[in-house]
Write a protein that holds these residues in place. Structure first.
Motif, PDB file in Angstrom:
ATOM      1  N   ASN A  94       0.857  -1.176   0.000  1.00  0.00           N
ATOM      2  CA  ASN A  94       0.000   0.000   0.000  1.00  0.00           C
ATOM      3  C   ASN A  94       0.901   1.236   0.000  1.00  0.00           C
ATOM      4  O   ASN A  94       1.445   1.618   1.026  1.00  0.00           O
ATOM      5  CB  ASN A  94      -0.904  -0.014   1.230  1.00  0.00           C
ATOM      6  CG  ASN A  94      -1.878   1.136   1.236  1.00  0.00           C
ATOM      7  OD1 ASN A  94      -1.684   2.147   0.574  1.00  0.00           O
ATOM      8  ND2 ASN A  94      -2.949   0.981   1.986  1.00  0.00           N
ATOM      9  N   TYR A 113       0.829  -2.445   5.788  1.00  0.00           N
ATOM     10  CA  TYR A 113       1.425  -2.015   4.522  1.00  0.00           C
ATOM     11  C   TYR A 113       1.084  -2.897   3.341  1.00  0.00           C
ATOM     12  O   TYR A 113       1.149  -2.461   2.211  1.00  0.00           O
ATOM     13  CB  TYR A 113       2.949  -1.974   4.622  1.00  0.00           C
ATOM     14  CG  TYR A 113       3.517  -0.952   5.572  1.00  0.00           C
ATOM     15  CD1 TYR A 113       2.921   0.286   5.739  1.00  0.00           C
ATOM     16  CD2 TYR A 113       4.657  -1.222   6.279  1.00  0.00           C
ATOM     17  CE1 TYR A 113       3.459   1.223   6.600  1.00  0.00           C
ATOM     18  CE2 TYR A 113       5.213  -0.285   7.144  1.00  0.00           C
ATOM     19  CZ  TYR A 113       4.594   0.932   7.297  1.00  0.00           C
ATOM     20  OH  TYR A 113       5.141   1.853   8.149  1.00  0.00           O
ATOM     21  N   ILE A 150      -1.323  -5.298   1.022  1.00  0.00           N
ATOM     22  CA  ILE A 150      -2.703  -5.532   0.603  1.00  0.00           C
ATOM     23  C   ILE A 150      -2.739  -6.894  -0.079  1.00  0.00           C
ATOM     24  O   ILE A 150      -1.881  -7.204  -0.910  1.00  0.00           O
ATOM     25  CB  ILE A 150      -3.166  -4.463  -0.400  1.00  0.00           C
ATOM     26  CG1 ILE A 150      -3.073  -3.066   0.218  1.00  0.00           C
ATOM     27  CG2 ILE A 150      -4.575  -4.756  -0.895  1.00  0.00           C
ATOM     28  CD1 ILE A 150      -3.205  -1.949  -0.798  1.00  0.00           C
TER      29      ILE A 150
END
Length: 58
Positions: free
Chosen positions: A6, A54, A56
Motif C-alpha cells: 500500500n 502495509y 494488501i
C-alpha cells in the motif's frame, strides 16, 4: 492471490523486506518497496513481523 504494498501508507520500513525468505521484496530504506510476484511464495511472514498495515492482499 497477490501481495502488494500500500503505497499510500508505506513509510520505507525494511522489517518485512529482511524477513522475506525468498528475497521477493526490493526497495531502499525510506522508499516505496515492491513485491516481485514471480518470486513471492505467499508465505505470510510479513503478517508476523510487521505491526503496520502495509501489504494488501488482492
Amino acid at each position: 492471490m497477490n501481495y502488494t504494498i500500500n503505497k499510500d501508507k508505506f513509510v520505507g520500513c525494511r522489517t518485512f523486506k529482511k524477513h522475506c525468505p525468498v528475497v521477493a521484496i526490493t526497495g531502499e530504506k525510506k522508499q516505496v518497496h515492491e513485491i516481485n510476484q514471480d518470486h513471492c511464495i505467499k508465505c505470510g511472514k510479513y503478517f508476523t513481523v510487521c505491526k503496520f498495515d502495509y501489504v494488501i492482499i488482492d
